[in-house]
Enzyme design. Structure first.
Site, short mmCIF file in Angstrom:
data_model
loop_
_atom_site.label_atom_id
_atom_site.label_comp_id
_atom_site.label_asym_id
_atom_site.label_seq_id
_atom_site.Cartn_x
_atom_site.Cartn_y
_atom_site.Cartn_z
N GLU A 93 0.83 -1.21 0.00
CA GLU A 93 0.00 0.00 0.00
C GLU A 93 0.86 1.26 0.00
O GLU A 93 0.56 2.22 -0.70
CB GLU A 93 -0.96 0.00 1.19
CG GLU A 93 -2.11 -0.98 1.06
CD GLU A 93 -3.01 -0.67 -0.13
OE1 GLU A 93 -2.99 0.47 -0.62
OE2 GLU A 93 -3.72 -1.58 -0.59
N TYR B 237 -7.34 6.69 3.31
CA TYR B 237 -7.41 5.59 2.35
C TYR B 237 -6.61 4.37 2.82
O TYR B 237 -7.13 3.25 2.90
CB TYR B 237 -6.92 6.00 0.95
CG TYR B 237 -6.53 4.77 0.17
CD1 TYR B 237 -7.52 3.91 -0.29
CD2 TYR B 237 -5.20 4.40 0.02
CE1 TYR B 237 -7.20 2.71 -0.92
CE2 TYR B 237 -4.86 3.21 -0.60
CZ TYR B 237 -5.86 2.38 -1.07
OH TYR B 237 -5.53 1.19 -1.66
N ASP C 268 -9.81 5.24 -2.79
CA ASP C 268 -8.67 5.81 -3.50
C ASP C 268 -9.19 6.42 -4.80
O ASP C 268 -10.39 6.49 -5.03
CB ASP C 268 -7.63 4.72 -3.79
CG ASP C 268 -8.14 3.76 -4.85
OD1 ASP C 268 -9.36 3.56 -4.91
OD2 ASP C 268 -7.33 3.23 -5.62
#
Length: 374
Positions: free
Chosen positions: A45, A125, A143
């Site tokens: 991520e 997010y 996102d």
DNA sequence: AAGGCGTGGGC
DNA sequence: TGCCCAAGCCT
């Protein structure tokens, strides 16, 4: 207006994702269980923030090979962390990931969204993406992909980002019904591969219920974000060598290229300025050559870079913020693309500079201890 | 809260 | 070539 139920509207995404998902090294095989390695999700991520999957893949593989656990990463040095991130950009992410790993190694994983949100580098997010994909919690990770997909499906005019709270609340029932990890990844996967900025609606599993498609508004929803295009400035970028060592600017703590080593640089003098005519004087360059210039593009800057090599007959004390570096160590230092590109040029022969080189300006500034410039 | 922060790919 | 964009975050 009232929106249809999220679980109903998004239901086709679950079977679509199960049949069309890309195999990515950080994805769990079983989308209905807790992820076997939350650390892998964390690394992916952070790397994927503002960065495409294809770019991340080789970095992720090398990273996990080198630091397979959060404890291993926590024990790494700042320099090797930056070196492993070299070329990926947005280097603050590497420092935030490193800091986050240290915290998790010491305190363990947080148990909920609020705890994840407090980890360095995890915003709204990313914290939700981790909660959903690593821990199967029904948190909505919005996102750019998810915003685009939902804005089109629901026919939201204008920028959807201010409506994040509304969209998250609406999405929660679908997360619970379809599986938090599955739906989170399905939304992003659809946005990345089908509902892209230029959409391919023929392959879309929810085209039959898409408001934007019905309105022929996929080109307008969501609206493009305006961007400023800054003017280009020109710089000499100098590999200065003396007594078999290279002069480099030490990593800065913040700003452009923070955490990275840089070659000395100076703006090209204004046309007609005296600096170009300043004598080399006592610096006695034994060799002066240049390579072809290029344009280095940053988010908010464009630089025309003129790479230069200067070999001096004698060295001098490195000014504050600079260090003389052995050639054998040069390759170990983390550099941004601009500076690594000059490093790669060093073995190649240069040519005589086509522009007047302000050696006095560059070397004089260095000898007087001028501040390192990015 | 608007601007800073990298780099590479696609068209 | 130039422009847009990419699994955003921090201050």
């Amino acid at each position: 207006m009232t929106w249809p139920s999220s679980a109903t509207l998004l239901a086709p995404l679950a079977p679509w994702f199960d049949g069309n998902r890309r195999e990515l090294p950080w994805r769990a095989a079983d989308l209905d269980a807790a992820h076997p390695d939350p650390y892998a999700v964390l690394v992916s991520e952070l790397m994927l923030q503002q960065t495409q999957v294809a770019t991340v893949l080789p970095y992720f593989t090398r990273w996990m090979d080198r630091w397979p656990t959060v404890e291993a990463l926590a024990a790494a040095s700042d320099e090797e962390v930056h070196k492993a991130w070299e070329g990926l950009g947005y280097y603050r992410r590497a420092r935030l990931l490193h800091a986050g790993a240290k915290r998790i190694a010491g305190e363990g994983w947080p148990s909920d969204l609020a705890g994840l949100r407090g980890i360095p580098g995890l915003g709204d997010y990313t914290a939700a993406a981790l909660a959903a994909q690593a821990f199967q919690q029904p948190e909505a990770a919005l996102d750019g992909n998810a915003f685009r997909v939902l804005a089109r499906l629901l026919g939201l005019e204008g920028d959807p980002r201010p409506r994040a709270r509304e969209l998250r609340d609406w999405l929660r029932p679908a997360l619970a019904a379809l599986g938090p990890s599955r739906l989170t990844q399905a939304l992003m996967e659809l946005g990345a591969t089908v509902c892209a900025p230029l959409p391919r609606c023929g392959g879309c599993p929810v085209a039959d219920r898409c408001a934007a498609l019905r309105l022929e508004a996929t080109g307008r929803i969501p609206p493009a974000r305006p961007r400023a295009q800054p003017a280009t400035s020109e710089f000499w970028l100098a590999a200065v060598e003396a007594e078999d060592r290279w002069l480099l600017a030490e990593p800065a703590g913040q700003g452009l290229l923070a955490g990275l080593w840089r070659w000395p640089s100076t703006p090209l003098p204004e046309t007609g300025a005296d600096a170009a005519a300043e004598p080399i004087g006592t610096y006695a360059a034994a060799e002066l050559s240049a390579w072809p210039s290029w344009t280095q593009v940053y988010t908010h800057r464009r630089e025309r870079v003129h790479p230069l090599r200067i070999r001096l007959q004698e060295g001098f004390d490195a000014p504050a913020g600079f260090a003389w570096t052995d050639p054998g160590r040069l390759g170990e230092l983390p550099m941004g693309r601009r500076d690594s590109r000059l490093r790669e040029l060093l073995p190649q022969p240069g040519a005589a500079p086509l522009l007047p080189v302000p050696l006095g300006l560059l070397l004089g500034g260095l000898r007087r201890g001028g501040s390192p410039s990015p």
